[in-house]
Design a protein around this motif. Structure first.
Motif, mmCIF file in Angstrom:
data_model
loop_
_atom_site.group_PDB
_atom_site.id
_atom_site.type_symbol
_atom_site.label_atom_id
_atom_site.label_comp_id
_atom_site.label_asym_id
_atom_site.label_seq_id
_atom_site.Cartn_x
_atom_site.Cartn_y
_atom_site.Cartn_z
ATOM 1 N N LEU A 84 0.824 -1.195 0.000
ATOM 2 C CA LEU A 84 0.000 0.000 0.000
ATOM 3 C C LEU A 84 0.865 1.256 0.000
ATOM 4 N N GLU A 85 0.221 2.399 -0.263
ATOM 5 C CA GLU A 85 0.837 3.709 -0.076
ATOM 6 C C GLU A 85 -0.128 4.575 0.710
ATOM 7 N N ASP A 86 0.440 5.468 1.568
ATOM 8 C CA ASP A 86 -0.429 6.378 2.308
ATOM 9 C C ASP A 86 -0.690 7.645 1.499
ATOM 10 N N GLU A 87 -1.346 8.619 2.119
ATOM 11 C CA GLU A 87 -1.729 9.827 1.410
ATOM 12 C C GLU A 87 -0.538 10.660 0.950
ATOM 13 N N GLY A 89 2.241 9.120 -0.286
ATOM 14 C CA GLY A 89 3.003 8.274 -1.195
ATOM 15 C C GLY A 89 4.017 7.388 -0.510
ATOM 16 N N GLU A 90 3.992 7.340 0.838
ATOM 17 C CA GLU A 90 4.943 6.489 1.560
ATOM 18 C C GLU A 90 4.429 5.052 1.586
ATOM 19 N N PRO A 91 5.288 4.080 1.281
ATOM 20 C CA PRO A 91 4.823 2.684 1.237
ATOM 21 C C PRO A 91 4.550 2.105 2.623
ATOM 22 N N LEU A 92 3.530 1.274 2.695
ATOM 23 C CA LEU A 92 3.204 0.481 3.876
ATOM 24 C C LEU A 92 2.964 -0.953 3.431
ATOM 25 N N GLY A 93 3.198 -1.891 4.330
ATOM 26 C CA GLY A 93 2.853 -3.284 4.077
ATOM 27 C C GLY A 93 1.981 -3.789 5.198
ATOM 28 N N LEU A 94 1.106 -4.740 4.877
ATOM 29 C CA LEU A 94 0.301 -5.321 5.945
ATOM 30 C C LEU A 94 0.019 -6.786 5.670
ATOM 31 N N GLN A 95 -0.272 -7.483 6.761
ATOM 32 C CA GLN A 95 -0.656 -8.891 6.710
ATOM 33 C C GLN A 95 -1.810 -9.113 7.663
ATOM 34 N N TRP A 96 -2.775 -9.946 7.236
ATOM 35 C CA TRP A 96 -3.802 -10.473 8.149
ATOM 36 C C TRP A 96 -3.999 -11.930 7.795
ATOM 37 N N THR A 97 -3.906 -12.793 8.809
ATOM 38 C CA THR A 97 -4.006 -14.230 8.565
ATOM 39 C C THR A 97 -4.823 -14.898 9.650
ATOM 40 N N VAL A 132 1.631 -4.664 10.550
ATOM 41 C CA VAL A 132 1.739 -3.445 9.755
ATOM 42 C C VAL A 132 3.205 -3.044 9.715
ATOM 43 N N SER A 133 3.708 -2.740 8.506
ATOM 44 C CA SER A 133 5.105 -2.343 8.326
ATOM 45 C C SER A 133 5.158 -0.996 7.623
ATOM 46 N N ARG A 134 5.999 -0.096 8.137
ATOM 47 C CA ARG A 134 6.168 1.227 7.537
ATOM 48 C C ARG A 134 7.584 1.697 7.833
ATOM 49 N N ASP A 251 0.952 2.904 15.676
ATOM 50 C CA ASP A 251 1.391 3.741 16.797
ATOM 51 C C ASP A 251 0.391 4.855 17.088
ATOM 52 N N GLY A 252 -0.897 4.536 16.955
ATOM 53 C CA GLY A 252 -1.946 5.483 17.266
ATOM 54 C C GLY A 252 -2.219 6.513 16.201
ATOM 55 N N GLU A 253 -1.486 6.485 15.092
ATOM 56 C CA GLU A 253 -1.657 7.463 14.025
ATOM 57 C C GLU A 253 -2.272 6.774 12.811
ATOM 58 N N SER A 254 -3.351 7.368 12.269
ATOM 59 C CA SER A 254 -4.071 6.758 11.157
ATOM 60 C C SER A 254 -3.674 7.376 9.830
ATOM 61 N N HIS A 255 -3.691 6.544 8.770
ATOM 62 C CA HIS A 255 -3.302 6.970 7.435
ATOM 63 C C HIS A 255 -4.312 6.423 6.429
ATOM 64 N N ALA A 256 -4.734 7.271 5.489
ATOM 65 C CA ALA A 256 -5.525 6.792 4.353
ATOM 66 C C ALA A 256 -4.588 6.051 3.409
ATOM 67 N N VAL A 257 -4.993 4.871 2.947
ATOM 68 C CA VAL A 257 -4.105 4.027 2.142
ATOM 69 C C VAL A 257 -4.845 3.487 0.932
ATOM 70 N N SER A 258 -4.069 3.099 -0.069
ATOM 71 C CA SER A 258 -4.593 2.384 -1.226
ATOM 72 C C SER A 258 -3.457 1.567 -1.816
#
Length: 400
Positions: A84-87, A89-97, A132-134, A251-258
């Motif tokens: 993903l990228e946040d608002e 343009g910084e990349p994020l990664g996530l996993q849910w299993t 969540v990875s950033r 860490d308590g901070e929210s980001h819009a992602v796509s």
């Protein structure tokens, strides 16, 4: 509600071997913290599985039925990764299993000998992971639960489970569920994912929508994925065409992602041979619309070598299975991670598609310090000659 363990530091693409089974059994009946995390455990996936249904090439996958649980198989998971990228343009990664492990086999345990479906009876044990990875930050949480296979038919709400239609997979309030309301539509085409843990500055989680922009992909022989030269394997399909949008909190901070997501569905009763110690698995979204799934199982191949397999996926979802001779997976460099050397730079080649890639993890510190530890994180695919970026994806490595 059963006690649960949460860790912000945290497996798999993973599986539930016998060592973890003992931990889950202990958690199912006491309030004590889980024991110290093990550094191994994947060899348990090659243990005897007498009495459980065995995966094989004669089984035809059926949808929507196969989106739900298969309690007569020993192990199973619903596994999502996303680049993903946040608002900004910084990349994020996530996993849910969500992982499931059967305690009892229907073939060897008559109905009269099974526990009654009460809130405390357990035929199935469950484990869920969220990550969540950033940048250098890598945060993870872990939960455990149990259920009874007969609970839904008896009107008992299970703490964890997976239902096919409408699709829903959950553990407590962590839930991956269909957002399709038309009963005549495919309930797997539009999903929502909600999972949060912690409060205040420790808040971690996400609320996402997943929209399928391509078809399901059956791996191997029409959904039977061989895992060793002796023929054992799993039923395995993916949805590699998710468009993902929503909100991620770290860490308590929210980001819009796509961005793009990849969901794997796999179930088996013996995923590994006794001589296989672990695997290296890749899912890649190439920028030209093609996709590649590839894995290397260490051991179990011809002449005691590694076993390789994969799928080459065209932009329209047309899939070509890749056998051991059609795919090269070679580690090029390692990084020190969690007191061990872990391969974080690889060469992947599919000669039949004239494809060669160097796949590298931008951040090596993606060690999952859960009950059964492993490495999983975002990777970038590049042209080996020019260094040009050709795509992104995820890498999972177990048994190191």
């Amino acid at each position: 509600m059963m006690p649960r363990a949460t860790k912000h530091a945290a497996p798999w693409r993973a599986l539930l071997p016998a060592a973890l089974l003992g931990i889950l059994v202990a958690l199912a009946g006491c309030d004590e913290a889980p024991p110290e995390r093990s550094g191994a455990g994947f060899a348990g996936l090659g243990e005897s599985t007498a009495g459980f249904v065995q995966a094989g090439p004669d089984t035809t996958l059926r949808f929507p039925e196969d989106h739900g649980a298969h309690p007569d198989y020993r192990i199973e998971w619903w596994y999502l990764t996303a680049n993903l990228e946040d608002e900004h343009g910084e990349p994020l990664g996530l996993q849910w299993t969500l992982f499931r492990q059967a305690l009892l086999s229907s073939e060897t345990t008559p109905p009269a000998e099974r526990p009654a479906p009460t809130p405390w009876a357990a035929e199935q044990l469950w484990m869920a992971h969220m990550a969540v990875s950033r940048g250098e930050r890598h945060a993870v949480a872990e939960r455990f639960a149990r259920s009874h296979s007969a609970a839904p038919s008896r009107g008992i709400e299970s703490q964890a489970g997976a239902e096919a239609s409408p699709f829903r997979a959950w553990l407590d309030d962590w839930e991956l569920a269909s957002a399709v309301t038309d009963p005549g539509s495919d309930t797997f085409e539009h999903l929502t994912l909600t999972a949060f843990e912690g409060e205040g500055e420790a808040r971690l989680g996400y609320r996402l929508t997943l929209t399928a922009e391509g078809p399901l992909v059956r791996h191997g022989d029409d959904g039977f994925s061989q895992k060793a030269a002796d023929g054992q394997g799993s039923h395995y399909y993916s949805q590699p065409f998710w468009r993902v949008e929503g909100e991620v909190t770290l860490d308590g901070e929210s980001h819009a992602v796509s961005g793009r997501g990849w969901l794997d569905r796999e179930w088996s009763s013996q995923l590994l041979s006794p001589d296989q110690a672990g695997w290296d698995w890749f899912s890649l979204h190439l920028d030209d619309g093609r996709r590649l799934m590839a894995f290397r199982l260490r051991g179990g191949g011809a002449d005691d070598g590694d076993y390789r397999s994969g799928s080459w996926i065209a932009p329209d979802g047309t899939t070509r299975p890749l056998g051991p001779q059609a795919l090269a997976i070679t580690p090029l460099a390692t990084s020190p991670v969690a007191g061990r050397e872990v391969p974080t730079r690889w060469r992947l080649a599919v000669p039949g598609e004239d494809l060669a890639l160097v796949v590298e993890a931008p951040h090596a510190e993606r060690w999952m310090t859960t009950t059964v530890p492993y490495w999983e994180g975002e990777v970038v695919a590049r042209d080996p000659r020019s260094g040009e970026r050709l795509g992104v994806g995820y890498l999972e490595m177990t048994g190191y």
